[in-house]
Structures are given as structure tokens and as C-alpha cells.
Enzyme design. Structure first.
Site, PDB file in Angstrom:
ATOM      1  CB  SER A  80     -10.142  64.487 -10.332  1.00 52.66           C
ATOM      2  OG  SER A  80      -9.963  63.079 -10.407  1.00 52.66           O
TER       3      SER A  80
ATOM      4  CG  HIS B  72     -12.074  61.611  -6.667  1.00 51.05           C
ATOM      5  ND1 HIS B  72     -13.161  61.112  -7.346  1.00 51.05           N
ATOM      6  CD2 HIS B  72     -11.229  62.106  -7.594  1.00 51.05           C
ATOM      7  CE1 HIS B  72     -12.990  61.306  -8.644  1.00 51.05           C
ATOM      8  NE2 HIS B  72     -11.824  61.906  -8.819  1.00 51.05           N
TER       9      HIS B  72
ATOM     10  CG  ASN C  30      -9.372  60.465 -15.433  1.00 47.71           C
ATOM     11  OD1 ASN C  30     -10.224  59.958 -14.706  1.00 47.71           O
ATOM     12  ND2 ASN C  30      -8.861  61.655 -15.175  1.00 47.71           N
TER      13      ASN C  30
ATOM     14  CG  ASP D 230     -15.592  59.113  -5.978  1.00 54.02           C
ATOM     15  OD1 ASP D 230     -14.857  58.749  -5.030  1.00 54.02           O
ATOM     16  OD2 ASP D 230     -15.362  60.139  -6.644  1.00 54.02           O
TER      17      ASP D 230
ATOM     18  N   GLY E 173     -10.713  65.091 -14.551  1.00 54.10           N
ATOM     19  CA  GLY E 173     -11.082  64.360 -15.748  1.00 54.10           C
ATOM     20  C   GLY E 173      -9.998  64.298 -16.803  1.00 54.10           C
TER      21      GLY E 173
END
Length: 224
Positions: free
Chosen positions: A49, A199, A115, A196, A86
Site C-alpha cells: 500500500s 500511510h 505487512n 491510521d 495489503g
């Protein structure tokens, strides 16, 4: 956002090259590396991402900004962004052969692992997956830029330290370019991140582009 790391992982490096051959060469055996007429030299980005531009407009992410700079400064090159939000190193490893045969890149930027780290996946699997991606890229004659990441010590300092060291060990073993920490120029300022806290916002993307560009530029020599 602040991360800490250290502690090397060194054992069994000799086995990585053999493992890459066993996993990769059968799939590539019918496709020896060679220039493809009519296809411009290509930068293939395999990322998650952070490279796919999560939460941003299509033209705001650092990969899109890099593509714009490439068009301006290296107009005979192109950028193909095959990043998926992801994505783990396992997913990248599963896709790499198809992508390098489809794109025939001159340079592959591998930006994966975050991830894996956030999920606490085994480092030996991450190492194996990234090794396969590097091996497949080199087999088709591409140069590789390995883009590293750091993670918070949620799973313990040993895991966080070992995670960061995976990138250094692979870069040394395969003799590829390494950018140790993608988020280095923006990580210290919470304002550079979306809600979040993972990002980067649009305003931070030019700094990421410039950070990657320093390591990418030396690789942009037109193939013979």
C-alpha cells in the site's frame, strides 16, 4: 512515528542462492533473458500500500511522482506499478515470475515486508520470499533496488531487529542496491501520516519520491 532496530542475522546465507535457483529457474527455463524489441526500458515496482498510494489520488503517490520525473528526465524509460495494497512478501513472490516475464523490466524496485512485520510473520519466510523476487529479477537481467522498512517492537526487539537486518543481508548477498528505510525522511513527524498512523499523506509523497530517487538514479543506465 519512531522505530528502533539493530542486531544482525547472518547464518546460512550460502543457502539463499541455491534456494532461489530451485524455486525460480524451473518457471523461467523457457524464457531466457534477452532484450525485447519495441519495449522501452522499464522500471517495475513491486510493492504494498505504501507504493500503491493507499488513501491517495492516483497521481499523488511517490511511485506516480517518480513516473512523472522519469518521463521528464529519462523520457525513453517507463514505470509500471504492480503494487497491491495489503501485499506481503509471499504475494510478491507468487507474482514475481509472471510480472518480470510480462514486463521484461530493466530495473525492479521491491518495496515489500511491512505487512509481514505488522502481522509478525516468520522472518525466514520473508527472507525466502524476497530472495526469490531478487533472483527472478536478476535472471531476466534486471537491476534491483530493495526498499527496506522498520517496524515498532510489538513482537519484541529481537523480531524488529531481525526484520530490518533481512534487507541488509539480502542486499549484501545478491549485491543489489538497498534503500534501508523508505519512510526515513518523514517518519519523525506524525503530521506526515494519515489517521491510521501507517500511510503517508499526499503532502509527504514528494519527500518519499526524492528519497527513492537518490538510490534509483544510478540504476537508470539504458540496457545494451
Amino acid at each position: 512515528m519512531k522505530f528502533s532496530y539493530a542486531a544482525p542475522w547472518r547464518p546460512f546465507q550460502w543457502a539463499i542462492g541455491l534456494l532461489v535457483l530451485l524455486l525460480t529457474l524451473p518457471a523461467l527455463a523457457q524464457e531466457p533473458p534477452r532484450p525485447v524489441p519495441g519495449i522501452p526500458p522499464t522500471i517495475l515496482v513491486m510493492g504494498d500500500s505504501l507504493a500503491a498510494g493507499y488513501g491517495l489520488a492516483a497521481d499523488q503517490g511517490w511511485v506516480a511522482l517518480t513516473a512523472r520525473r522519469v518521463a521528464e528526465r529519462k523520457p525513453d524509460w517507463r514505470v509500471v506499478n504492480a503494487s497491491i495494497s495489503g501485499e506481503t512478501t509471499s504475494g510478491g513472490s507468487a507474482r514475481i515470475v509472471r510480472e518480470v516475464l510480462r514486463v521484461r523490466p530493466a530495473v525492479v524496485v521491491i518495496e515489500l515486508g511491512a505487512n509481514d512485520g505488522l502481522r509478525g510473520l516468520p522472518l525466514r519466510e520473508m527472507r525466502r520470499n524476497l530472495a526469490r523476487m531478487i533472483g527472478a529479477s536478476q535472471y531476466v537481467g534486471a537491476k534491483v533496488l530493495l526498499v527496506g522498512m522498520r517496524i515498532p517492537p510489538n513482537y519484541g526487539a529481537d523480531y524488529a531487529n531481525g526484520f530490518e537486518q533481512v534487507y541488509r543481508d539480502l542486499a549484501a548477498h545478491f549485491d543489489v542496491a538497498l534503500l534501508p528505510f523508505l519512510l526515513e525522511p518523514i517518519a519523525a513527524d506524525r503530521g506526515n501520516f494519515q489517521d491510521d498512523n501507517l500511510h503517508p499523506v499526499a503532502g509527504a509523497q514528494p519527500a518519499l519520491r526524492d528519497h527513492v530517487w537518490k538510490s534509483l538514479t544510478p540504476l537508470l543506465q539504458k540496457p545494451q
